[in-house]
Motif scaffolding. Structure first.
Motif, PDB file in Angstrom:
ATOM      1  N   VAL A 266       0.855  -1.188   0.000  1.00  0.00           N
ATOM      2  CA  VAL A 266       0.000   0.000   0.000  1.00  0.00           C
ATOM      3  C   VAL A 266       0.893   1.241   0.000  1.00  0.00           C
ATOM      4  O   VAL A 266       1.742   1.415   0.875  1.00  0.00           O
TER       5      VAL A 266
ATOM      6  N   ILE B  63      -3.097   6.290   1.038  1.00  0.00           N
ATOM      7  CA  ILE B  63      -4.503   6.234   1.417  1.00  0.00           C
ATOM      8  C   ILE B  63      -5.016   7.661   1.429  1.00  0.00           C
ATOM      9  O   ILE B  63      -4.533   8.489   2.204  1.00  0.00           O
TER      10      ILE B  63
ATOM     11  N   TYR C 133     -12.487   6.344   0.692  1.00  0.00           N
ATOM     12  CA  TYR C 133     -11.025   6.251   0.745  1.00  0.00           C
ATOM     13  C   TYR C 133     -10.544   5.576  -0.517  1.00  0.00           C
ATOM     14  O   TYR C 133     -11.092   4.556  -0.929  1.00  0.00           O
TER      15      TYR C 133
ATOM     16  N   ILE D  72      -7.263   3.778  -2.114  1.00  0.00           N
ATOM     17  CA  ILE D  72      -6.041   3.114  -1.660  1.00  0.00           C
ATOM     18  C   ILE D  72      -5.237   2.722  -2.885  1.00  0.00           C
ATOM     19  O   ILE D  72      -5.689   1.901  -3.707  1.00  0.00           O
TER      20      ILE D  72
ATOM     21  N   THR E 288      -1.901   0.973  -4.404  1.00  0.00           N
ATOM     22  CA  THR E 288      -0.863   0.014  -4.059  1.00  0.00           C
ATOM     23  C   THR E 288       0.176  -0.051  -5.172  1.00  0.00           C
ATOM     24  O   THR E 288       0.076   0.661  -6.176  1.00  0.00           O
TER      25      THR E 288
ATOM     26  N   VAL F  20     -11.077   1.540   6.267  1.00  0.00           N
ATOM     27  CA  VAL F  20      -9.734   0.977   6.174  1.00  0.00           C
ATOM     28  C   VAL F  20      -9.315   0.507   7.558  1.00  0.00           C
ATOM     29  O   VAL F  20      -9.490   1.231   8.551  1.00  0.00           O
TER      30      VAL F  20
ATOM     31  N   ALA G  35      -1.631   8.453   6.320  1.00  0.00           N
ATOM     32  CA  ALA G  35      -3.066   8.192   6.321  1.00  0.00           C
ATOM     33  C   ALA G  35      -3.848   9.238   7.111  1.00  0.00           C
ATOM     34  O   ALA G  35      -5.076   9.177   7.163  1.00  0.00           O
TER      35      ALA G  35
END
Length: 318
Positions: free
Chosen positions: A97, A100, A104, A106, A108, A118, A257
Motif C-alpha cells: 500500500v 490512502i 477512501y 487506496i 498500491t 480501512v 493516512a
C-alpha cells in the motif's frame, strides 16, 4: 477500481482476524499484504517458541491444537495459513500500500481500490531501532536473527537482554559460537520467558556466555568492535553483530493516512479504544500497531478482540 466495504492493510494474525470478522458479518473486504502471508511471523527465528499457549493465539474461534505446551513458529505458520486457505479469505500478497487518500482511495504497487473503511494492522516488525553508531551499515551487522547454525565457530556480539537477544545468545552459543552480550541495563530483562531466564543466567554465571552490563556498543569494524563499559572503552575481536534492539511501527505510513501521533517519545496513535477508530473517520487500527513505541504491551492474545470491536462499530454505523 474495485470497491469494498473494508480494505485491511496487513495479513498478519490480526489482519486475518479482521478478515474473518468481516466475512462473518457479510461485508465485502480485501486484505493487502506487502510480503508473504503472516510476513512478520515468517521472519521470526526459525524455531521461536511463543510465550502464549496455542488457544490464546487462535483467531476467528478456530481451534489451534498444538503438541507443545507453547507452540513454535512452524506451527504458527501452518495454523494461520490453514485458517486463511480453508476460509477462502480474500488476500492479495506481495502488494504494498503506497497511499490512502480521503474517500477512501487506496493505491498500491499494483492496483487502486476504493473502500468505505480501512483497517491498518501492520504490526511493528518492519523498522528496527537503530544504534546510530559507526559501522552499523557493515554486512556483518544485522537487526534480525534467523538461524543459529550460520554463526557456528564465529565470535558473535548480541545487543540487548530481552527475549529475542537471549534466544539468539543461547542458540548461537549451543551451535558453537563465542558469544558476548552487551546489555544497557544491569540485568537480564524481567520479561524474558520464565523457562529461559534461568538458562541464560546460568550460562553467564559459569562463563559460557560473556556479558557486559551497563554497557553500549560504540563502533563496529570488520574484525572488531568497541564497547563502552563502566570500566572504560574496550575493544574485542568480532565476526558478527546481532543488534536485536527492538522494532517500531511505520509511523510515516500512519501519518500519511492522516492519523495523529502523540508528541512524546511514545508516539501513540490517536484512536478510540472502544471502537479502534482513529481521528480519521472510517480508518481503524488493529493489533500491536496501536501501541506506538510501547511494543511490549500488545500481543496477538490481547489484541484479537480488536477485529470484533471494529466490525461491530462498522455495522452500527451502516
Amino acid at each position: 477500481m474495485e470497491k469494498y466495504d473494508i480494505l485491511i492493510v496487513g495479513a498478519g494474525p490480526i489482519g486475518l482476524a479482521c478478515g474473518l470478522a468481516a466475512q462473518k458479518a457479510g461485508l465485502s473486504y480485501l486484505i493487502i499484504e506487502k510480503g508473504c502471508l503472516t510476513n512478520s511471523l515468517y521472519n521470526y527465528p526459525l524455531y521461536m517458541t511463543f510465550f502464549s499457549t496455542s488457544e490464546k493465539l487462535e483467531i476467528g474461534g478456530i481451534p489451534w491444537v498444538s503438541i507443545n505446551a507453547k507452540p513454535i513458529r512452524p506451527e504458527a505458520l501452518e495454523y494461520y495459513r490453514r485458517v486463511a486457505v480453508a476460509n477462502k479469505l480474500h488476500v492479495r500478497l506481495f502488494e504494498k500500500v503506497e497511499s490512502i487518500t480521503p474517500g477512501y482511495t487506496i493505491k498500491t504497487s499494483k492496483e487502486t481500490y476504493t473502500a468505505d473503511h480501512v483497517i491498518i494492522a501492520t504490526g511493528f516488525y518492519d523498522i528496527p531501532n537503530m544504534l546510530n553508531i559507526p559501522g552499523e551499515d557493515l554486512p556483518k551487522v544485522t537487526h534480525y536473527y534467523k538461524d543459529p547454525h550460520f554463526y557456528a565457530t564465529q565470535k558473535v556480539v548480541v545487543i540487548g537482554a530481552n527475549n529475542s537477544s537471549v534466544d539468539a545468545a543461547l542458540e548461537t552459543y549451543r551451535k558453537g559460537a563465542d558469544v558476548t552480550m552487551v546489555v544497557r541495563e544491569g540485568e537480564i530483562g524481567k520479561r524474558v520467558k520464565y523457562w529461559v531466564k534461568p538458562d541464560i543466567e546460568n550460562r553467564i554465571a559459569e562463563g559460557s556466555i560473556k556479558v557486559y552490563y551497563h554497557s553500549n556498543l560504540k563502533a563496529v569494524r570488520e574484525r572488531e568492535v568497541d564497547i563502552q563499559t563502566p570500566d572504560g572503552m574496550i575493544t574485542i575481536q568480532n565476526d558478527y553483530v546481532l543488534a536485536l534492539t527492538g522494532y517500531q511501527p511505520n509511523f510515516s505510513f500512519l501519518e500519511m493516512a492522516g492519523i495523529r501521533l502523540s508528541k512524546d517519545e511514545k508516539r501513540h496513535p490517536q484512536y478510540n479504544p472502544e471502537t479502534m477508530e482513529t481521528n480519521m473517520p472510517g480508518i481503524y487500527l488493529a493489533g500491536v500497531v496501536v501501541g506506538g513505541m510501547d511494543t511490549a504491551i500488545w500481543f496477538i492474545e490481547n489484541s484479537r478482540d480488536h477485529a470484533d470491536k471494529i466490525i461491530a462499530n462498522i455495522l452500527r454505523n451502516k
